[in-house]
Scaffold this active site. Structure first.
Site, PDB file in Angstrom:
ATOM      1  N   ASP A  28      -1.562  -9.763   4.468  1.00 56.28           N
ATOM      2  CA  ASP A  28      -1.258  -9.025   3.246  1.00 56.28           C
ATOM      3  C   ASP A  28       0.206  -9.235   2.839  1.00 56.28           C
ATOM      4  OD1 ASP A  28      -1.073  -6.455   1.409  1.00 56.28           O
ATOM      5  OD2 ASP A  28      -3.198  -6.663   1.918  1.00 56.28           O
ATOM      6  N   ASP A  29       0.758  -8.295   2.120  1.00 53.98           N
ATOM      7  CA  ASP A  29       2.110  -8.374   1.581  1.00 53.98           C
ATOM      8  C   ASP A  29       3.135  -8.650   2.687  1.00 53.98           C
ATOM      9  OD1 ASP A  29       4.256  -8.199  -0.106  1.00 53.98           O
ATOM     10  OD2 ASP A  29       3.827  -6.175  -0.825  1.00 53.98           O
ATOM     11  N   ARG A  43       7.729   0.712  -8.654  1.00 52.50           N
ATOM     12  CA  ARG A  43       7.683   0.009  -7.369  1.00 52.50           C
ATOM     13  C   ARG A  43       8.651  -1.172  -7.374  1.00 52.50           C
ATOM     14  NH1 ARG A  43       3.435  -3.455  -4.219  1.00 52.50           N
ATOM     15  NH2 ARG A  43       3.592  -2.617  -2.123  1.00 52.50           N
ATOM     16  N   LYS A  86      -6.661 -12.202  -2.114  1.00 60.78           N
ATOM     17  CA  LYS A  86      -6.674 -10.818  -2.607  1.00 60.78           C
ATOM     18  C   LYS A  86      -5.626 -10.722  -3.703  1.00 60.78           C
ATOM     19  CE  LYS A  86      -6.242  -5.969  -1.283  1.00 60.78           C
ATOM     20  NZ  LYS A  86      -6.122  -5.004  -0.161  1.00 60.78           N
ATOM     21  N   ASP A 135      -3.678  -8.716  -6.407  1.00 58.87           N
ATOM     22  CA  ASP A 135      -3.289  -7.320  -6.606  1.00 58.87           C
ATOM     23  C   ASP A 135      -2.495  -7.155  -7.900  1.00 58.87           C
ATOM     24  OD1 ASP A 135      -3.009  -4.619  -6.069  1.00 58.87           O
ATOM     25  OD2 ASP A 135      -2.141  -4.908  -4.080  1.00 58.87           O
ATOM     26  N   MET A 136      -2.426  -5.911  -8.388  1.00 64.71           N
ATOM     27  CA  MET A 136      -1.599  -5.553  -9.549  1.00 64.71           C
ATOM     28  C   MET A 136      -1.144  -4.112  -9.330  1.00 64.71           C
ATOM     29  SD  MET A 136      -2.615  -5.238 -13.578  1.00 64.71           S
ATOM     30  CE  MET A 136      -1.350  -5.006 -14.833  1.00 64.71           C
ATOM     31  N   ASP A 151      -6.781   2.576  -2.224  1.00 63.67           N
ATOM     32  CA  ASP A 151      -5.813   2.573  -1.134  1.00 63.67           C
ATOM     33  C   ASP A 151      -6.048   3.738  -0.175  1.00 63.67           C
ATOM     34  OD1 ASP A 151      -4.566   0.308  -2.035  1.00 63.67           O
ATOM     35  OD2 ASP A 151      -2.872   1.337  -2.956  1.00 63.67           O
TER      36      ASP A 151
END
Length: 745
Positions: free
Chosen positions: A374-375, A451, A484, A486-487, A556
């Site tokens: 992931d991130d 963010r 994946k 994302d936004m 989430d």
């Protein structure tokens, strides 16, 4: 007139039993479309539904009917404009199939336009109809035009007989030599049978609590559900369902619809004073306009509508079947979704090659099929303040790139996946420092961050191409089999200074089209890559995204109890196969609630199973439980992902909830049962199953003798849960069980 929809011709003959009057009229039939030339009526038919349209004497196109099947044109009277009422116009009270704003009309229009000379009054009259098989299925096109200006509207109707669904959209065409401005262009309007006491069911929520079911009685006036945020949103979903208040999961008439659009949208349910319920929907007109040059065409998103006389459950199952068969990307539509592990909750931004390999080893030992980083993997990404936009492997974390990690993951028998957020940029990034003009902004206003990030203006060709090439490079140079996407923020300051002023408000549409274009190009070049759609959880769940993404990150919020409510709402409109659910650590990071591992697994097993906990902290018992349940999921995976879903007991209506999945041939079924709170040692209720074959016998979990389907559906079973046990060492709250039913020989 255009070429008629003529495949067969029938003469209908009948007589009146009172006057013995004979009557003949000519109809043309094209599969699911019946056209009466005499009455100027089209009847669109599916297995159990009819939708009728007609042309009135003044050339207005009117809706005549939507409901249970009435396929014979004799059942419909010729279309007529409504009668006169003081302070109202007849046309304003009629069921116009695609009403334009103009004349004496005060209800929500589908079309609002301004012509080159400043005239803002629009009039649409029926011109012709045509056969058009370019879109697949049984397709009808009806052409409308303005009698003075060279504006045309082409209404499309695609009939899916086997699902009892109709998909509608409109093309607005400027055939003039002068430009015009489009201020509103909805996809369709649906008319319900006249009456009051309609109940609206829709999906609402917020971040961490998406797609929850809301119900309310529609009072006179407008009920608007919408997103003005630039994407589908966590707060509302472009889905509606209406009934008379008496429908439930298995009985009652329901009408429903979904808009296939991943940007700002709106649905307006308008109850007029004349017992007329209109449900219009499409692209949100707030802050929107579209400059239409001569010869230009504007195509609205698809608006899917359906009818069921067998309640909410039947409506959901038809939508699920349709999505699996007709909406999902073809490459993976019929394939089972792999069990995935995502490293986010284990590592956060502290990603490196060694740590990911360690997690991959543990994940593989559980039976995981897909490992996702992931991130935190890309250059400069130590926290959420930097790096977005610089889509290259961080050399400090991956000194030799992704190859060593991917090779290791593949050697363990797993696919490799990667998280990206292509529409975003951090001000502290190489991309932003080089191209600060590549974000949406107004020159005289602050660039509001959320963010610590801004939104890339991918309407602009250079920014769009940069995103495509960045992702294309990653997929070309590495054996990445899963993305994946994302936004993690919504729009603000939606300015596009580089564009002409008349095009400024087109960004709400052009951004979504750019996302679609990038994903379509990537899928074309990399057809073996599975794509997941995420927007801070469930902020981009809709049929437009589903045409391009194989599955959705639902929320989430991974708290298993909260997920019962989120997943119930998701399943009302969307196929469980597309619903990704993770098993994460306890107590949950968001709710601080402690939930047994079996319960967490059972909730996640009701869709596409994922694991997202920190596996390095799981004890030996946790690992054994996980291995056992992953093995069970692999056995029931086809039932859950491809079967028919029955919501037997709702978490909103008691302390026990139950969901069942049944194969298309009814030979196997899976039942999930969950307790919430144990109060006063109340035993769990008997649960009556559904969808089984009454005369077949079914074994339960391979240990019990076969029980007739009729008994299981009529008498039901009492679930064996810890809440009904005398073992006082076990709490009665938050317990679960799973039953696997198999037809015996």
């Amino acid at each position: 007139m255009s070429r008629p929809l003529l495949v067969d011709t029938h003469l209908y003959y009948y007589y009146s039993h009172k006057g013995y009057m004979c009557c003949l009229f000519l109809c043309t039939i094209m599969s699911s479309v019946i056209h009466s030339e005499e009455k100027r009526i089209w009847v669109l038919n599916t297995r159990k539904m009819s939708y009728a349209i007609g042309v009135a004497e003044d050339s207005s196109l009117l809706n005549l009917y939507w409901g249970s099947k009435l396929d014979d044109p004799r059942y419909y009277v010729p279309p007529e404009i409504a009668s006169f009422v003081p302070f109202e116009s007849p046309i304003g009270r009629s069921n116009e199939e695609y009403p334009a704003w103009g004349g004496i009309r005060y209800a929500e229009p589908c079309l609002k336009a301004e012509f080159h000379d400043g005239v803002r009054d629009c009039l649409l009259q029926f011109e012709s109809y045509a056969e058009d098989n370019a879109h697949g299925g049984h397709h009808l096109a009806l052409n409308l035009k303005d009698p003075f200006y060279r504006l045309r509207v082409k209404l499309h109707y695609e009939i899916f007989d086997e699902y009892d669904l109709i998909r509608r959209w409109a093309e607005v065409i400027n055939d003039a030599t002068d430009p015009m401005k489009l201020e509103q262009s909805l996809s369709a309007i649906w008319y319900l049978p006249r009456g009051r006491d309609w109940r609206l069911t829709h999906l609402a929520g917020r971040w961490g609590g998406e797609t929850r079911i809301e119900q309310e009685v529609l009072a006179p006036g407008k009920k608007v559900i919408e997103s003005r945020r630039g994407n589908t949103s966590h707060q509302a979903n472009p889905f509606f369902l209406v009934d008379k208040g008496g429908a439930n999961q298995s009985t009652g008439e329901v009408w429903f619809g979904c808009i296939a659009w991943s940007g700002s949208w709106k649905i307006v349910a308008e109850q007029t004073p004349y017992e007329q319920l209109r449900v219009a929907g499409g692209i949100n007109d707030f802050d929107f306009s579209w400059h239409m040059a001569p010869g230009e065409k504007f195509v609205t998103p698809r608006f899917l509508g359906g009818y069921s006389e067998s309640g909410f459950g039947s409506a959901s199952r038809e939508l699920h079947r349709f999505q699996r068969d007709k909406v999902l990307p073809k490459g993976f539509a019929r394939q089972l979704r792999p069990i995935l592990y995502n490293s986010w909750e284990a590592t956060g931004f502290n990603v490196d090659e060694k740590g990911q390999m360690k997690l991959a080893n543990i994940a593989a030992s559980l039976g995981v099929e897909l490992f996702v980083v992931d991130d935190g993997w890309f250059k400069g990404r130590e926290n959420d303040q930097a790096g977005l936009g610089d889509w290259v492997e961080d050399p400090k974390k991956f000194p030799s790139g992704f190859k060593p990690l991917i090779d290791h993951v593949n050697s363990l028998g797993m696919m490799f996946g990667l998280w990206v957020e292509p529409e975003m940029v951090n001000p502290n990034s190489g991309l932003y420092k080089m191209h600060p003009d590549w974000v949406y902004h107004f020159p005289t206003r602050p660039r509001s961050e959320m963010r610590n990030q801004l939104i890339l203006n991918i309407c602009e060709g250079r920014a769009r191409e940069y995103v495509f090439k960045s992702l294309d490079r990653l997929l070309t140079e590495n054996n990445i089999q899963f993305i994946k996407w994302d936004m993690n923020r919504h729009f603000s300051e939606p300015g596009w200074p580089q564009a002409p002023r008349e095009n400024q408000r087109e960004i709400w549409v052009r951004h979504v089209e750019a996302v679609y274009e990038i994903v379509d190009r990537l899928r074309s070049r990399h057809p073996d890559v599975l794509f997941e759609c995420c927007s801070g959880g469930g902020g981009r769940i809709d049929l437009g995204a589903m045409e391009r993404f194989d599955q959705f990150w639902t929320s989430d919020n991974t708290d298993a109890f909260d997920r019962l409510f989120i997943q119930e709402g998701f399943s009302l409109a969307y196929a469980p196969k597309t619903m990704v659910a993770w098993v994460t650590d306890s107590p949950n990071w968001l709710t601080n609630r402690s939930i047994p591992l079996e319960y967490r697994f059972h909730v996640a097993m009701m869709g596409t199973l994922g694991i997202g906990g920190d596996l390095t902290k799981w004890n030996e018992r946790d690992m054994e439980v996980a291995k056992r349940l992953v093995s069970i999921y692999k056995r029931i995976q086809p039932i859950v992902q491809e079967g028919d879903l029955y919501r037997l007991l709702s978490p909103r209506q008691g302390d026990v909830s139950a969901v069942e999945y049944v194969t298309n041939d009814a030979r196997e079924a899976v039942l999930f049962v969950f307790t919430h709170l144990q109060r006063f040692r109340t035993p769990p209720p008997r649960i009556r199953l559904a969808g089984l074959t009454p005369e077949w016998r079914y074994s339960i979990n391979s240990t019990e003798p076969g029980i007739y389907g009729k008994a299981l559906m009529g008498h039901g079973i009492t679930p064996k849960l810890a809440s009904s046990s005398l073992d006082r060492s076990m709490t009665g709250d938050l317990q679960s069980t799973l039953y696997h039913l198999v037809k015996t020989q």
